[in-house]
Motif scaffolding. Sequence first.
Motif, PDB file in Angstrom:
ATOM      1  N   HIS B 184      62.707  41.421  84.040  1.00  0.00           N
ATOM      2  CA  HIS B 184      63.685  42.613  83.835  1.00  0.00           C
ATOM      3  C   HIS B 184      63.672  42.312  82.952  1.00  0.00           C
ATOM      4  O   HIS B 184      64.000  41.210  81.621  1.00  0.00           O
ATOM      5  CB  HIS B 184      64.624  43.088  85.157  1.00  0.00           C
ATOM      6  N   CYS B 219      68.091  48.675  82.510  1.00  0.00           N
ATOM      7  CA  CYS B 219      66.758  47.706  82.358  1.00  0.00           C
ATOM      8  C   CYS B 219      65.873  47.814  81.000  1.00  0.00           C
ATOM      9  O   CYS B 219      65.741  49.471  81.028  1.00  0.00           O
ATOM     10  CB  CYS B 219      65.480  47.981  83.469  1.00  0.00           C
ATOM     11  N   CYS B 223      59.132  46.874  84.390  1.00  0.00           N
ATOM     12  CA  CYS B 223      58.609  46.201  85.121  1.00  0.00           C
ATOM     13  C   CYS B 223      58.186  46.227  86.558  1.00  0.00           C
ATOM     14  O   CYS B 223      58.067  45.931  87.440  1.00  0.00           O
ATOM     15  CB  CYS B 223      60.547  45.448  85.608  1.00  0.00           C
TER      16      CYS B 223
END
Lengths: 519, 267
Positions: B184, B219, B223
């Motif tokens: 991340h 983020c 991911c």
Amino acid sequence: MRLSSFGVLPVSIRQKIKLLAVLCVGFVLTGCDAFSPPEAKFVVREETTELTDDVADSVEKELESAFGTPHELVAWLKLPIDYGGIPGATEESDIEGPLNKFPVAFDAEADEVFQSQFREEDGEFHFGERGTRLDWVTGEYAGQTMHVTGYDPEKNFLTTREKMEIAPAAGDTFVLSAGDKLKAGRALYMEHCMHCHGVSGDGNGPTAPYLNPRPRDYRLGQFKFKSTKPAEKIRRDDLSRIIKYGIPGTYMPSFLLLEEDQLLALVEYVRWLSMRGELEYRADQELILASGLTEEIIDERIEDGDTPEEIQEEVDDAVAEMPELFDGLAEGLAESWAFAEDEESLIVPTVARVPDTFESRARGRKFFLEKCTNCHGYNGRGNGSMTEDFQENEQTKELYPEPGLFDIWGNPIKPRNLTKGLYRGGRRPIDLYRRLFGGIGPSKMPNFATTDPSTLWDTVNYVMHIPFEKPDEYTEVDQEYFEQKKAAGGEEPKTADRDADSAEIKQTSTGTTESSDQG
Amino acid sequence: MRWFWILFFAVCPIAALVICIIAPGMDWWFPSEAGSPLGERIDSLFHLILYIVTGTFIGTQIAMVFVLWKSSKQDDERAWFSHGSHNLEVIWTIVPAGILLFIALYQMDVWAEYRVVSNFPKEARRAPVAEVMARQFEWRIRYPEPGRILQIQAQPTDLYAVNELIVPAAKPVMIYLKTQDVQHSFFLPELRVKQDAVPGQIIPVWFEATKPGEYDLVCAELCGWGHYKMGARVVALAEEEFAAAMEQLETEQSDDGFAESGDDDEE
Ligand SMILES: [Cu+2]
């Protein structure tokens, strides 16, 4: 009352811009369909499809008239759902029809009622071209929908777009902006939850197959992490907490950034979906177990010599009685969901937490040895003997083909590994207390509602300390426990098991939350 | 037609110039003003590069327009083919290399302060405020109990939160960044902080929010399917408010639900 559809568009300007950007791309890539959810209709339960056609159709029809479709929600006032909207009533007036203006009174403060329509700039109310929705509940116009286009705060007069031939009588009631909350909940649900939990809340959205554990299927009306007594439903507060803080150890993430009113709307929509699902489930149970109206049973009966006419008569009766069946079931359902919100349903410890000392934990350890090791294992690693036995499926009364434990949804589950320090239902002492007191019904963790509260607190203290336990911390406590057991004539568990488990735990580090806890 | 192209290629650098001059003032390049002292220095590096690139761009454009304009007047002269000029090539290799070297050296201070742990502000390094554990798809946060030092291993007294990182404002703070599953990236756009979280690593990250307030935490590393869900916030509080918030967290987390009134479940 029917709540006509609005797009599932979220509200903030920022999101609108974001959506606009996506829209431009979306049109190019996939055309206009990009926005409708992949299955924008409620899934029919498997049990419903097993019913004979006429009965199944009737169940579906009944459900649709009570709940509508994902595009057109219905506010069924029998259920304890806060659909949103502001109730009001007409006042005495001497204006005679035809008219589109009449005096009203609200329970809420009038400036609150029209807060969103009021503009500071010009000090006027703006209702837009469509107007604000008004649904008549009682009186001459009961069941009709009209649209408010003006409001006079001095005389408390509403203006509607529709002209009325005769004036509504004083005391006729109506609801403004009915269903706003449920619709807001739907928009949020479609944006944040649908892809896992599914349009119907069946835990089978497009991303669900990739997840372990599986997303919750709301349609049994059962939830694991609740603060209510064993037999009671989940509370709004519990759902709020789960949405806000997520469930560590599962794929349920935290939605902390939702505004409070968004959160409440979402909770209401989930409750609504859950009640819808549960109603269908209960109706199916009734029609299958009590009336035996499945295709399969009917075929058998015809083979056994029952005449088709006889059976058709039964089917017709069942169809004719369907509204009553639904009404009756809904009443029971409404009562239990409403009661969950009652103070009486909440688990409140009658004594404060026992101080977290070694002595308390040692008492907790003994309780743990007595009640918990079968599933959670000797060292709390979730590897008790039950996880290796074959369990019986409660519905089919057959053994599951795989060893281990299963929840009421038929998913394999593992008892929690308590050495990881991950607590799905929350890590406050009260959360763990409630887990013990109330059990986790759907996953078959028993409840300890009748156990002495201090013993529960001892156990909470022990369980919370498991991740930080030193290798031989409880050796003496264990010895003492087993000696007592022996003296009382109880059987001592095989030491080989214990030793193997203990040896294993010595090699792994305790006291860490680093590794994930899947399962 | 030829005049159209000459004008077209002349207007481009002029437009670029105008855009470059007004862009920093209009906040077009960055999400708001930098909310941290180091962020301001990072911004000024970006601006420096922006000026260099703008100058280069305008220079090359002027040269091109000049060539177009000049040859547009020579109607009957044939174009000639060249194998290049060794001297010219040496010049346009050495000059950009020099500029790049200058940028590389010039930014080193900021880089070192941002990334090299021994250069972190001492008070941040001494007491990390929290461990931030990224996971699919949220940020789980672990604070030490007020008055204690954050340990790598979880402690019984630790305090936990999710998707909301509370830090004291107007002072450098450090966190330990970890991930439970995949990569991340811890991104605070307003504070100009971006750091990947790498499986198996504990990465110290420091930042300073100049003013108390809420800042986005998102983020920045794709991911998984729920990447977009990893929106959270950093809340910077004045010193006393920070202490109070920690105390409140502690109270909430040790809630045993026992109250004389019998009603406890309010948060
Ligand atoms: Cu991520």
